[in-house]
Design a protein around this motif. Structure first.
Motif, PDB file in Angstrom:
ATOM      1  N   VAL A 109       0.159  20.781 -24.986  1.00 46.06           N
ATOM      2  CA  VAL A 109       1.217  21.212 -24.625  1.00 46.06           C
ATOM      3  C   VAL A 109       1.968  21.716 -26.119  1.00 46.06           C
ATOM      4  O   VAL A 109       1.932  20.990 -27.114  1.00 46.06           O
ATOM      5  CB  VAL A 109       2.366  20.350 -24.126  1.00 46.06           C
ATOM      6  N   THR A 142       5.652  26.297 -18.647  1.00 44.80           N
ATOM      7  CA  THR A 142       4.935  25.257 -18.018  1.00 44.80           C
ATOM      8  C   THR A 142       5.907  24.353 -17.060  1.00 44.80           C
ATOM      9  O   THR A 142       5.365  23.673 -16.120  1.00 44.80           O
ATOM     10  CB  THR A 142       3.866  24.588 -18.844  1.00 44.80           C
ATOM     11  N   GLY A 187       4.645  20.957 -16.402  1.00 45.30           N
ATOM     12  CA  GLY A 187       3.515  20.736 -16.750  1.00 45.30           C
ATOM     13  C   GLY A 187       2.432  20.412 -15.395  1.00 45.30           C
ATOM     14  O   GLY A 187       1.295  20.425 -15.331  1.00 45.30           O
ATOM     15  N   ALA A 239       7.082  18.095 -19.858  1.00 46.09           N
ATOM     16  CA  ALA A 239       5.462  18.375 -19.736  1.00 46.09           C
ATOM     17  C   ALA A 239       4.715  17.491 -20.663  1.00 46.09           C
ATOM     18  O   ALA A 239       3.675  16.912 -20.045  1.00 46.09           O
ATOM     19  CB  ALA A 239       5.210  19.747 -20.039  1.00 46.09           C
ATOM     20  N   TYR A 240       5.069  17.321 -21.832  1.00 44.69           N
ATOM     21  CA  TYR A 240       4.377  16.658 -22.725  1.00 44.69           C
ATOM     22  C   TYR A 240       4.067  15.003 -22.353  1.00 44.69           C
ATOM     23  O   TYR A 240       2.964  14.528 -22.589  1.00 44.69           O
ATOM     24  CB  TYR A 240       5.114  16.519 -24.038  1.00 44.69           C
TER      25      TYR A 240
END
Length: 234
Positions: A90, A44, A47, A75-76
């Protein structure tokens, strides 16, 4: 630029090996989960793809995974700051050993591009751009293992790498269902391929999209595809 602002979310990518790119935006705007209720985003990065699909499909539950710890945190955090936080999970994991709770009707992936050549000196960028931790052969096996019998996977790659991966996929029972040749400008040949693989066979759909016209402006087709995301496209 450490941030990239879209209409409904912002990507912070200063600590991620792969920054926001036109390729990623194209894939996120083009990917088609059909009637899927769950989608898996492999590698990812920031994200971006998970957020784009969550925006496009409010009833789609996204699971976004990445091997790289820095990418996972990136991403988180981007998801946590977004309005789509309840729609996206995630995880930091190696997709080669990932034990999925179920098979997936849809997978999206912007894979590492380069199978040869000089790798980036930046370790994070090398992981994101080169097939050091996820070869295209391994990716094909992951897709074959994780997709439902009628599922599909949407990807983007440079033409040469895409053609090789599509051949490998056919040997594993995954078939090309649709593709779009991406031309960077009207006076240049295609440089990327958006494509869909599936265990099912059927009529092959194909198209071509040009990103910029002879004046350097976005084409109407590209603008129509990405207008829901780019701030500069009203």
């Amino acid at each position: 630029m450490s941030q990239f602002r879209f209409k409904q979310f912002t990507i912070e990518h200063s600590n991620c090996g792969m920054k926001v790119s036109t390729d990623g935006v194209l894939l996120g705007a083009w990917a088609e989960p059909n009637q899927a209720q769950h989608s898996l985003d492999i590698g990812t990065g920031t994200g971006l793809l998970a957020l784009m699909l969550a925006q496009r499909f409010p009833n789609l539950a996204m699971t976004a995974v990445d091997y790289d710890v820095s990418a996972f945190h990136c991403a988180y955090d981007n998801v946590a700051r977004s309005r789509f936080v309840d729609q996206i999970q995630v995880q930091q994991t190696d997709i080669n050993t990932y034990r999925s709770p179920h098979l997936w009707p849809h997978i999206v992936c912007n894979p590492p591009y380069f199978t040869s050549g000089i790798s980036s000196k930046n370790k994070q960028r090398a992981i994101a751009r080169h097939t050091q931790t996820l070869s295209h052969e391994d990716l094909v096996h992951c897709l074959a293992r994780l997709l439902t019998p009628t599922g599909c996977a949407d990807l983007i790659l440079p033409l040469k790498e895409a053609e090789a991966l599509i051949e490998q996929a056919a040997e594993c029972g995954l078939y090309l269902r649709r593709y779009v040749c991406v031309k960077p400008s009207s006076n240049k040949p295609p440089s990327r391929l958006l494509f869909t693989l599936s265990p099912t066979t059927g009529t092959l759909r194909s198209d071509t999209i040009t990103v910029r016209d002879q004046h350097g402006d976005y084409t109407q087709t590209f603008a129509a595809l990405t207008r829901a995301f780019y701030l500069k496209l009203p």
